[in-house]
Design an enzyme around this catalytic site. Sequence first.
Site, PDB file in Angstrom:
ATOM      1  N   LYS A   1      68.953  -9.288 -58.092  1.00 40.82           N
ATOM      2  CA  LYS A   1      68.170 -10.124 -59.456  1.00 40.82           C
ATOM      3  C   LYS A   1      67.540  -8.803 -60.994  1.00 40.82           C
ATOM      4  CE  LYS A   1      66.525 -12.988 -55.791  1.00 40.82           C
ATOM      5  NZ  LYS A   1      65.130 -14.081 -55.078  1.00 40.82           N
TER       6      LYS A   1
ATOM      7  N   ASP B   1      62.546 -18.850 -58.614  1.00 41.93           N
ATOM      8  CA  ASP B   1      61.514 -18.104 -57.937  1.00 41.93           C
ATOM      9  C   ASP B   1      60.465 -18.179 -57.742  1.00 41.93           C
ATOM     10  OD1 ASP B   1      64.081 -17.723 -56.014  1.00 41.93           O
ATOM     11  OD2 ASP B   1      64.050 -15.225 -56.879  1.00 41.93           O
TER      12      ASP B   1
END
Length: 278
Positions: free
Chosen positions: A71, A107
């Site tokens: 990420k 997220d």
Amino acid sequence: MRNPPTALFALLGSPVAGNPTGAMIEAACRSVGLDEGRYVSIDVADEGLAGAVSALRTLGVTGFHVTIPHKVAVRTHVDRLTSAAEATGAVNCVKREASELVGDNTDGRGFVASLEPVVALRGARVLVLGAGGAARAVAVESALAGAASILVANRSPARAAELVELVHRAGTESTAVPWAIPLAIPAGTDIVVNATSVGMLDADDAVAVEWSGAEPGVAADVVIRPSTRFLEDAAGAGWTPVDGLGMLIEQAAAGFRWWTGREPHRDVMRAALADALG
């Protein structure tokens, strides 16, 4: 003979075996009429990330997700970042726009949305365990949602300090706390978030936490399981558990809407997730 897929989506990470996101996205595709939408999960080692992103670019992928451990590293392989990805320093969702790949982070928004039915983040004192991509998203979006303060605990003090700085930029008080075994919950903490990958591969694994040091509040886990040892231990000490499934659905819904311009049916996504998890 089958028609070719109208949209191709993917997941890059390691490990990806058993990740249920593909089932949710394909169900969402069918629910809005993208019957030939396809989603593939690809296990990619660190050294293969650049090549994997390049291959998806060449294939004309509509969009793709990025999970542990890529990420943060994937930021250097896309053409530009959204404000959310810039603020968190991590990317979990990428969209192809013409010839460009654009990195976003859904997220944190998914985490905030999953907590809304349980507890208000505004004014809350939050302890985040971890400092990776998920932790960055959780901490920064919690700050933007009005959290009063955010403590960060991580095995690497340097990475904890980086996340503290990101939270400061979002305008919220933040401090790094020592990672100890067991990890004591500071008095006055309202929300504890396990934003590490502990419990992902083995549900019996858990961050060692001493829950008795603070009045019970909410314990949230980003691990994609209906229950984890972390949540069970927290519930046993009187804390209210929040699993990672709501966050997964909400962040995936946000990404799907960005990719396709269509609002997915969350009930369909939830049913597909339940089936995928058995």
